[in-house]
Design a protein around this motif. Structure first.
Motif, PDB file in Angstrom:
ATOM      1  N   SER A  47      13.806  -5.575   7.772  1.00  0.00           N
ATOM      2  CA  SER A  47      13.448  -4.174   7.733  1.00  0.00           C
ATOM      3  C   SER A  47      12.322  -4.142   6.422  1.00  0.00           C
ATOM      4  N   PHE A  48      12.481  -2.860   6.058  1.00  0.00           N
ATOM      5  CA  PHE A  48      11.309  -2.548   4.599  1.00  0.00           C
ATOM      6  C   PHE A  48      11.420  -3.627   3.774  1.00  0.00           C
ATOM      7  N   GLU A  49      10.142  -4.047   3.417  1.00  0.00           N
ATOM      8  CA  GLU A  49      10.079  -5.148   2.476  1.00  0.00           C
ATOM      9  C   GLU A  49      10.500  -4.802   0.855  1.00  0.00           C
ATOM     10  N   ALA A  50      10.697  -3.598   0.585  1.00  0.00           N
ATOM     11  CA  ALA A  50      10.854  -3.098  -0.733  1.00  0.00           C
ATOM     12  C   ALA A  50      12.525  -3.123  -0.902  1.00  0.00           C
ATOM     13  N   TYR A  51      13.348  -3.199   0.170  1.00  0.00           N
ATOM     14  CA  TYR A  51      14.770  -3.130  -0.047  1.00  0.00           C
ATOM     15  C   TYR A  51      15.199  -4.377  -0.808  1.00  0.00           C
ATOM     16  N   PRO A  52      14.773  -5.603  -0.557  1.00  0.00           N
ATOM     17  CA  PRO A  52      15.607  -6.523  -1.222  1.00  0.00           C
ATOM     18  C   PRO A  52      14.723  -6.610  -2.715  1.00  0.00           C
ATOM     19  N   VAL A  97      19.489   2.491   6.074  1.00  0.00           N
ATOM     20  CA  VAL A  97      19.225   2.465   7.520  1.00  0.00           C
ATOM     21  C   VAL A  97      17.722   3.000   7.750  1.00  0.00           C
ATOM     22  N   CYS A  98      16.828   2.149   8.123  1.00  0.00           N
ATOM     23  CA  CYS A  98      15.383   2.470   8.337  1.00  0.00           C
ATOM     24  C   CYS A  98      15.238   2.925   9.751  1.00  0.00           C
ATOM     25  N   ASN A  99      15.126   4.240  10.015  1.00  0.00           N
ATOM     26  CA  ASN A  99      14.959   4.930  11.280  1.00  0.00           C
ATOM     27  C   ASN A  99      13.894   5.664  11.632  1.00  0.00           C
ATOM     28  N   VAL A 149      -2.132   9.120  -2.554  1.00  0.00           N
ATOM     29  CA  VAL A 149      -1.738   9.954  -3.827  1.00  0.00           C
ATOM     30  C   VAL A 149      -0.486  10.048  -4.058  1.00  0.00           C
ATOM     31  N   ARG A 150       0.569   9.292  -3.351  1.00  0.00           N
ATOM     32  CA  ARG A 150       1.890   8.684  -3.846  1.00  0.00           C
ATOM     33  C   ARG A 150       2.820  10.023  -3.854  1.00  0.00           C
ATOM     34  N   VAL A 151       3.418  10.504  -2.872  1.00  0.00           N
ATOM     35  CA  VAL A 151       4.383  11.543  -3.083  1.00  0.00           C
ATOM     36  C   VAL A 151       5.433  11.135  -1.798  1.00  0.00           C
ATOM     37  N   ASN A 189      12.641   1.648  12.539  1.00  0.00           N
ATOM     38  CA  ASN A 189      12.923   0.488  11.469  1.00  0.00           C
ATOM     39  C   ASN A 189      11.590   0.030  11.442  1.00  0.00           C
ATOM     40  N   ASN A 190      11.198  -0.183  10.100  1.00  0.00           N
ATOM     41  CA  ASN A 190       9.689  -0.925   9.712  1.00  0.00           C
ATOM     42  C   ASN A 190      10.244  -2.193   9.639  1.00  0.00           C
ATOM     43  N   PRO A 191       9.677  -3.291  10.215  1.00  0.00           N
ATOM     44  CA  PRO A 191       8.304  -3.354  10.979  1.00  0.00           C
ATOM     45  C   PRO A 191       8.720  -3.342  12.509  1.00  0.00           C
ATOM     46  N   CYS A 228       7.432   9.163  -6.634  1.00  0.00           N
ATOM     47  CA  CYS A 228       5.999   8.854  -6.545  1.00  0.00           C
ATOM     48  C   CYS A 228       5.770   7.766  -5.093  1.00  0.00           C
ATOM     49  N   GLY A 229       5.980   8.387  -4.145  1.00  0.00           N
ATOM     50  CA  GLY A 229       6.227   7.874  -2.716  1.00  0.00           C
ATOM     51  C   GLY A 229       7.826   7.504  -2.647  1.00  0.00           C
ATOM     52  N   SER A 230       8.116   7.383  -1.310  1.00  0.00           N
ATOM     53  CA  SER A 230       9.417   7.205  -1.183  1.00  0.00           C
ATOM     54  C   SER A 230      10.098   5.743  -1.525  1.00  0.00           C
ATOM     55  N   VAL A 231       9.075   4.704  -1.713  1.00  0.00           N
ATOM     56  CA  VAL A 231       9.456   3.905  -2.323  1.00  0.00           C
ATOM     57  C   VAL A 231      10.256   3.720  -3.883  1.00  0.00           C
ATOM     58  N   SER A 232       9.617   4.678  -4.364  1.00  0.00           N
ATOM     59  CA  SER A 232      10.153   4.784  -5.835  1.00  0.00           C
ATOM     60  C   SER A 232      11.604   5.431  -5.583  1.00  0.00           C
ATOM     61  N   GLU A 273      13.580   7.595   6.586  1.00  0.00           N
ATOM     62  CA  GLU A 273      12.947   8.336   7.647  1.00  0.00           C
ATOM     63  C   GLU A 273      11.332   8.451   7.397  1.00  0.00           C
ATOM     64  N   ALA A 274      10.808   7.355   6.778  1.00  0.00           N
ATOM     65  CA  ALA A 274       9.294   7.276   6.487  1.00  0.00           C
ATOM     66  C   ALA A 274       8.677   7.397   7.713  1.00  0.00           C
ATOM     67  N   TYR A 275       9.123   7.266   8.917  1.00  0.00           N
ATOM     68  CA  TYR A 275       8.390   7.398  10.247  1.00  0.00           C
ATOM     69  C   TYR A 275       8.995   8.482  10.883  1.00  0.00           C
ATOM     70  N   PHE A 276       9.599   9.369  10.427  1.00  0.00           N
ATOM     71  CA  PHE A 276      10.142  10.463  11.217  1.00  0.00           C
ATOM     72  C   PHE A 276       9.315  11.270  12.059  1.00  0.00           C
ATOM     73  N   ARG A 291      12.086  10.577   2.820  1.00  0.00           N
ATOM     74  CA  ARG A 291      10.915  11.080   3.504  1.00  0.00           C
ATOM     75  C   ARG A 291       9.428  10.728   2.709  1.00  0.00           C
ATOM     76  N   THR A 292       8.324  10.766   3.221  1.00  0.00           N
ATOM     77  CA  THR A 292       7.191  10.263   2.581  1.00  0.00           C
ATOM     78  C   THR A 292       6.194  11.086   3.206  1.00  0.00           C
ATOM     79  N   PHE A 293       5.143  11.561   2.229  1.00  0.00           N
ATOM     80  CA  PHE A 293       3.781  11.928   2.760  1.00  0.00           C
ATOM     81  C   PHE A 293       2.609  10.969   2.869  1.00  0.00           C
ATOM     82  N   SER A 294       3.393   9.663   2.830  1.00  0.00           N
ATOM     83  CA  SER A 294       2.224   8.664   2.963  1.00  0.00           C
ATOM     84  C   SER A 294       1.907   8.154   4.340  1.00  0.00           C
ATOM     85  N   LYS A 295       2.781   8.548   5.443  1.00  0.00           N
ATOM     86  CA  LYS A 295       2.755   8.226   6.661  1.00  0.00           C
ATOM     87  C   LYS A 295       1.923   9.345   7.750  1.00  0.00           C
ATOM     88  N   ALA A 296       2.765  10.001   8.302  1.00  0.00           N
ATOM     89  CA  ALA A 296       2.073  10.912   9.279  1.00  0.00           C
ATOM     90  C   ALA A 296       1.384  11.917   8.437  1.00  0.00           C
TER      91      ALA A 296
END
Ligand SMILES: *Cc1c(COP(=O)(O)O)cnc(C)c1O
Length: 356
Positions: free
Chosen positions: A107-112, A151-153, A221-223, A155-157, A81-85, A184-187, A210-215
Motif C-alpha cells: 500500500s502507500f509507502e509512507a505508512y511503514p 485502509v487506502c481506498n 503546494v502541499r495541502v 489502494n495505492n499502488p 502539509c499534504g495528507s502524508v503529514s 481517500e487520496a484518490y477519492f 484527503r488531499t489537494f495533490s491528486k485530482a
C-alpha cells in the motif's frame, strides 16, 4: 566521531528522489498533467504578496470552507502539509513506543515510514491474490496494542477499491478505541458509492484523509486534510508542526474548492484514458488489476525494476515497487499513447513475461 542519531532509523531507506530529465514523460507520481487553473494561479500569486506574514495557523478560513463543502462541523477538520503529514500526525497522536499500526501491503509507502518514525510497530497484512485489501485478515491482525489501521481506498499502488458493504463489515469488527484511517487520496477518481465522509458520520473512530495533490492538481503546494472526531482533530493539532500549511497552499486550496466543478470535470477525461490504457494492456496480454484511481498497476514481480528501466530508456518515468510490480500514472492522451506503444513492443512484452 559522527553525532548520534537514533539507531533504529538506520533501517529506513534514505529518500531517493524520483528520476527526472528534460522531456521525460512523468508517469511515476500520480500527478495531473494539467497545471493549475488560472483562478488558482491568481490566488497563489495574490497570496505571495502577503508572504512576509505567518500563515493562518490551524487556519480558520480553510477549515471553514472545507466544513461547508463537505457538510461537516468545522471542529472535525484538520489541515496538513499534504495528507502524508496527516498520516504522520495521526500515528504520532495515537501511538506510544511499541504500539501497532496495521495496514495492507503493498500500500502507500509512507505508512511503514511514519510508523517507524513514531517508534510504533508496522503490521503488514498481505493483499489478496487479486491485489485488494484483505479486510478479514486485517481485522484478525488487530491486537490490544493496535492504535491505527490504515485502509487506502482506492489502494495505492494497485488501484483496487472496496465496496461500502466490505468497509462496513470490517468496521463492525474493529474495537471502537482503534482509529481507522480511510485514506481517500484518490477519492475523486473513484466512481463508486463509497464516500468516507458518510462512513465517518456514524463512526467516531473513522478518520478520513484527503488531499489537494491528486485530482485537484496541487501536488507542489502541499495541502491536505483530515475529517475526524473533534477530540482526534484537536490532538492532531498538538503534534502539527506550527505553520506547516503555507499561506500560498491555503489560498490555492480555497480557490480550488471554489472551482471544484471545473477541476472534477477533468477526472472524467482521466478515467476515460485510464480505461483505454487498461484495455490496451489487457488486449496485449498483460495482467492489470481493476483500478478506481488515476493509475494502473502491472504485477510484474521480479521483472519490475528491469521493466521500469527499459521504459525510462524510452523517456517514460514509471514507479517500480521492488519485486512486486510497476505503477503507471494515467497522463494525457499523448503521454498514454507513448506508454502503450512502449508496452506493446516485443522488448517490453518479453520483459513483462507476457505470453506471445
Ligand atoms: C499521494 C497520496 C497521499 C498524500 O499525498 P500528499 O501530497 O501528501 O497530500 C496520501 N495517501 C496516498 C495513498 C497517496 O497516494
Amino acid at each position: 566521531m559522527t553525532p548520534r542519531t537514533r539507531p533504529d532509523l538506520e533501517t529506513i531507506p534514505a529518500y531517493v528522489p524520483g528520476r527526472d530529465f528534460p522531456g521525460a514523460i512523468k508517469l511515476a507520481s500520480n500527478e495531473t498533467t494539467l497545471g493549475p487553473l488560472p483562478s488558482v494561479l491568481d490566488a497563489i500569486t495574490d497570496a505571495a504578496a502577503g508572504a512576509n506574514r505567518y500563515p493562518d495557523n490551524g487556519s480558520r478560513v480553510l477549515p471553514a470552507a472545507l466544513a461547508d463543502f463537505l457538510g461537516v462541523d468545522v471542529a472535525t477538520i484538520a489541515v496538513g502539509c499534504g495528507s502524508v503529514s496527516l498520516c504522520q500526525e495521526l500515528v504520532q497522536a495515537t501511538c506510544d513506543a511499541g504500539d501497532e499500526v496495521v495496514f495492507a501491503w503493498r500500500s502507500f509507502e509512507a505508512y511503514p515510514v511514519v510508523t517507524q518514525v513514531a517508534g510504533a510497530v508496522a503490521v503488514k497484512v498481505p493483499l489478496t491474490a487479486d491485489y485488494a485489501h484483505d479486510l478479514d485478515a486485517m481485522a484478525a491482525a488487530i491486537t490490544d496494542r493496535t492504535r491505527v489501521v490504515f485502509v487506502c481506498n482506492p489502494n495505492n499502488p494497485t488501484g483496487r477499491s472496496l465496496t461500502r458493504a466490505e468497509i462496513d463489515d470490517f468496521l463492525a469488527k474493529v474495537p471502537e478505541h482503534v482509529v481507522v484511517a480511510l485514506d481517500e487520496a484518490y477519492f475523486e477518481y473513484n466512481r463508486s458509492d463509497v464516500d468516507g465522509i458518510e462512513i465517518f458520520r456514524n463512526r467516531p473512530n473513522v478518520v478520513v484523509l484527503r488531499t489537494f495533490s491528486k485530482a485537484y492538481g496541487l501536488a507542489g503546494v502541499r495541502v491536505g486534510y483530515a475529517v475526524a472526531d473533534p477530540a482526534i482533530a484537536t490532538t492532531l493539532g498538538k503534534v502539527h508542526i506550527p505553520f506547516a500549511v503555507s499561506t500560498l497552499a491555503q489560498a490555492a486550496a480555497l480557490a480550488s474548492l471554489a472551482a471544484t466543478d471545473e477541476l472534477l470535470a477533468r477526472t472524467d477525461a482521466v478515467i476515460a484514458e485510464r480505461d483505454r490504457v487498461r484495455d490496451a494492456l489487457l488486449t496485449a496480454g498483460y495482467t492489470v488489476p481493476q483500478t478506481a484511481a488515476n493509475f494502473v498497476y502491472l504485477p510484474l514481480g521480479d521483472r519490475s525494476a528491469d521493466y521500469a528501466a527499459a521504459a525510462e530508456a524510452e523517456g517514460l518515468l514509471l514507479r517500480p515497487y521492488g519485486t512486486d510490480g510497476v505503477r503507471v500514472t494515467v497522463g494525457d492522451a499523448h503521454e498514454n499513447d507513448r506508454f502503450v506503444a512502449f508496452a506493446c513492443t516485443d522488448a517490453a512484452l518479453t520483459l513483462a513475461g507476457v505470453p506471445a
